[in-house]
Design a protein around this motif. Structure first.
Motif, PDB file in Angstrom:
ATOM      1  N   ASP A   1       0.814  -1.220   0.000  1.00 33.14           N
ATOM      2  CA  ASP A   1       0.000   0.000   0.000  1.00 33.14           C
ATOM      3  C   ASP A   1       0.845   1.267   0.000  1.00 33.14           C
ATOM      4  OD1 ASP A   1      -2.409  -1.343  -0.105  1.00 33.14           O
ATOM      5  OD2 ASP A   1      -2.674  -1.364   2.066  1.00 33.14           O
ATOM      6  N   ALA A   2       1.973   1.260   0.708  1.00 35.53           N
ATOM      7  CA  ALA A   2       2.832   2.442   0.796  1.00 35.53           C
ATOM      8  C   ALA A   2       3.441   2.813  -0.557  1.00 35.53           C
ATOM      9  CB  ALA A   2       3.941   2.212   1.818  1.00 35.53           C
ATOM     10  N   ALA A   3       3.469   1.876  -1.504  1.00 35.26           N
ATOM     11  CA  ALA A   3       4.071   2.131  -2.814  1.00 35.26           C
ATOM     12  C   ALA A   3       3.047   2.497  -3.878  1.00 35.26           C
ATOM     13  CB  ALA A   3       4.843   0.900  -3.274  1.00 35.26           C
ATOM     14  N   ARG A   4       1.792   2.538  -3.495  1.00 33.02           N
ATOM     15  CA  ARG A   4       0.732   2.727  -4.491  1.00 33.02           C
ATOM     16  C   ARG A   4       0.918   3.995  -5.327  1.00 33.02           C
ATOM     17  NH1 ARG A   4      -4.341   0.844  -2.000  1.00 33.02           N
ATOM     18  NH2 ARG A   4      -3.593  -1.142  -2.717  1.00 33.02           N
ATOM     19  N   ASP A   5       1.294   5.110  -4.701  1.00 36.28           N
ATOM     20  CA  ASP A   5       1.479   6.360  -5.450  1.00 36.28           C
ATOM     21  C   ASP A   5       2.944   6.695  -5.702  1.00 36.28           C
ATOM     22  OD1 ASP A   5       2.057   6.919  -2.820  1.00 36.28           O
ATOM     23  OD2 ASP A   5       1.123   8.887  -2.825  1.00 36.28           O
ATOM     24  N   LEU A   6       3.813   5.749  -5.483  1.00 33.95           N
ATOM     25  CA  LEU A   6       5.248   5.945  -5.677  1.00 33.95           C
ATOM     26  C   LEU A   6       5.592   5.866  -7.166  1.00 33.95           C
ATOM     27  CD1 LEU A   6       7.771   6.259  -3.841  1.00 33.95           C
ATOM     28  CD2 LEU A   6       8.076   3.808  -4.047  1.00 33.95           C
ATOM     29  N   ASP A   7       6.413   6.780  -7.633  1.00 35.94           N
ATOM     30  CA  ASP A   7       6.908   6.766  -9.014  1.00 35.94           C
ATOM     31  C   ASP A   7       8.386   7.116  -8.965  1.00 35.94           C
ATOM     32  OD1 ASP A   7       7.342   6.799 -11.710  1.00 35.94           O
ATOM     33  OD2 ASP A   7       5.987   8.459 -12.135  1.00 35.94           O
TER      34      ASP A   7
ATOM     35  N   SER B   1      17.337   0.831  -9.222  1.00 36.17           N
ATOM     36  CA  SER B   1      18.403   0.033  -9.830  1.00 36.17           C
ATOM     37  C   SER B   1      18.970  -0.925  -8.799  1.00 36.17           C
ATOM     38  CB  SER B   1      19.523   0.922 -10.386  1.00 36.17           C
ATOM     39  OG  SER B   1      20.259   1.519  -9.347  1.00 36.17           O
ATOM     40  N   CYS B   2      19.541  -1.987  -9.300  1.00 33.72           N
ATOM     41  CA  CYS B   2      20.221  -2.950  -8.434  1.00 33.72           C
ATOM     42  C   CYS B   2      21.540  -3.316  -9.089  1.00 33.72           C
ATOM     43  CB  CYS B   2      19.361  -4.191  -8.230  1.00 33.72           C
ATOM     44  SG  CYS B   2      20.147  -5.402  -7.134  1.00 33.72           S
TER      45      CYS B   2
ATOM     46  N   ASP C   1      16.715   6.769  -8.513  1.00 34.12           N
ATOM     47  CA  ASP C   1      16.270   7.369  -7.253  1.00 34.12           C
ATOM     48  C   ASP C   1      16.521   6.432  -6.076  1.00 34.12           C
ATOM     49  OD1 ASP C   1      15.201   9.666  -8.563  1.00 34.12           O
ATOM     50  OD2 ASP C   1      13.417   8.505  -9.077  1.00 34.12           O
ATOM     51  N   ILE C   2      16.282   5.125  -6.288  1.00 33.63           N
ATOM     52  CA  ILE C   2      16.476   4.101  -5.261  1.00 33.63           C
ATOM     53  C   ILE C   2      17.503   3.125  -5.807  1.00 33.63           C
ATOM     54  CG2 ILE C   2      15.376   2.260  -3.945  1.00 33.63           C
ATOM     55  CD1 ILE C   2      12.708   3.855  -4.360  1.00 33.63           C
TER      56      ILE C   2
ATOM     57  N   GLY D   1      17.029   8.978  -1.337  1.00 30.52           N
ATOM     58  CA  GLY D   1      16.815  10.232  -0.644  1.00 30.52           C
ATOM     59  C   GLY D   1      16.083   9.989   0.665  1.00 30.52           C
ATOM     60  N   LEU D   2      16.089  10.960   1.552  1.00 29.82           N
ATOM     61  CA  LEU D   2      15.488  10.814   2.875  1.00 29.82           C
ATOM     62  C   LEU D   2      14.007  10.463   2.786  1.00 29.82           C
ATOM     63  CD1 LEU D   2      15.741  10.952   5.924  1.00 29.82           C
ATOM     64  CD2 LEU D   2      15.339  13.407   5.779  1.00 29.82           C
ATOM     65  N   ARG D   3      13.268  11.146   1.946  1.00 30.76           N
ATOM     66  CA  ARG D   3      11.834  10.863   1.824  1.00 30.76           C
ATOM     67  C   ARG D   3      11.597   9.432   1.334  1.00 30.76           C
ATOM     68  NH1 ARG D   3       8.917  14.658  -2.100  1.00 30.76           N
ATOM     69  NH2 ARG D   3       9.487  13.068  -3.587  1.00 30.76           N
ATOM     70  N   ASP D   4      12.391   8.982   0.363  1.00 29.79           N
ATOM     71  CA  ASP D   4      12.263   7.613  -0.125  1.00 29.79           C
ATOM     72  C   ASP D   4      12.648   6.613   0.948  1.00 29.79           C
ATOM     73  OD1 ASP D   4      11.297   8.333  -2.624  1.00 29.79           O
ATOM     74  OD2 ASP D   4      13.319   8.475  -3.485  1.00 29.79           O
ATOM     75  N   MET D   5      13.701   6.908   1.697  1.00 28.65           N
ATOM     76  CA  MET D   5      14.136   6.018   2.776  1.00 28.65           C
ATOM     77  C   MET D   5      13.027   5.830   3.822  1.00 28.65           C
ATOM     78  SD  MET D   5      17.098   4.657   2.408  1.00 28.65           S
ATOM     79  CE  MET D   5      18.495   4.587   3.465  1.00 28.65           C
ATOM     80  N   LEU D   6      12.378   6.913   4.183  1.00 28.13           N
ATOM     81  CA  LEU D   6      11.296   6.818   5.161  1.00 28.13           C
ATOM     82  C   LEU D   6      10.141   5.980   4.628  1.00 28.13           C
ATOM     83  CD1 LEU D   6      11.296  10.471   6.532  1.00 28.13           C
ATOM     84  CD2 LEU D   6      12.108   8.400   7.687  1.00 28.13           C
TER      85      LEU D   6
END
Length: 105
Positions: free
Chosen positions: A15-21, A25-26, A60-61, A94-99
């Motif tokens: 659910d936390a990823a629903r609006d994530l864009d 990369s790995c 970004d991640i 980034g900090l927001r993505d980490m949280l």
């Protein structure tokens, strides 16, 4: 590729990823490959593998691990938090993505 798509796909389905864009990369240290794509609208899109080098776009991640650790994460044999805490898996964002990722992992 299948293992990474499965791992990132499980994250995307939360659910936390629903609006994530975000781009993701790995870097697979033992293969000299970087798999990159996009995590958007609750799914993984456009995952492609490229040789590691300066031409690889910055995501970004960013995850870094061996292919064996990726397979273990996907199979459920390795828990992300202890692997990250011990340095087997590296995560940069980034900090927001980490949280947000904290609640997803």
């Amino acid at each position: 590729m299948t293992a990474l798509t499965g791992f990132v796909g499980r994250l995307a389905a939360k659910d936390a990823a629903r609006d994530l864009d975000r781009t993701v990369s790995c870097r697979l240290t033992d293969l000299g490959q970087v798999v990159h794509g996009r995590l958007a609208r609750g799914a993984v899109h456009d995952m492609t593998a490229v040789p590691e080098g300066p031409a690889v776009p910055k995501a970004d991640i960013r995850l870094t691990m061996t292919s064996d650790d990726l397979l273990a994460l996907t199979a459920g044999d390795l828990d992300f938090t202890p692997a990250w805490a011990s340095g087997r898996v590296k995560l940069e964002a980034g900090l927001r993505d980490m949280l947000r990722l904290r609640s997803m992992l």
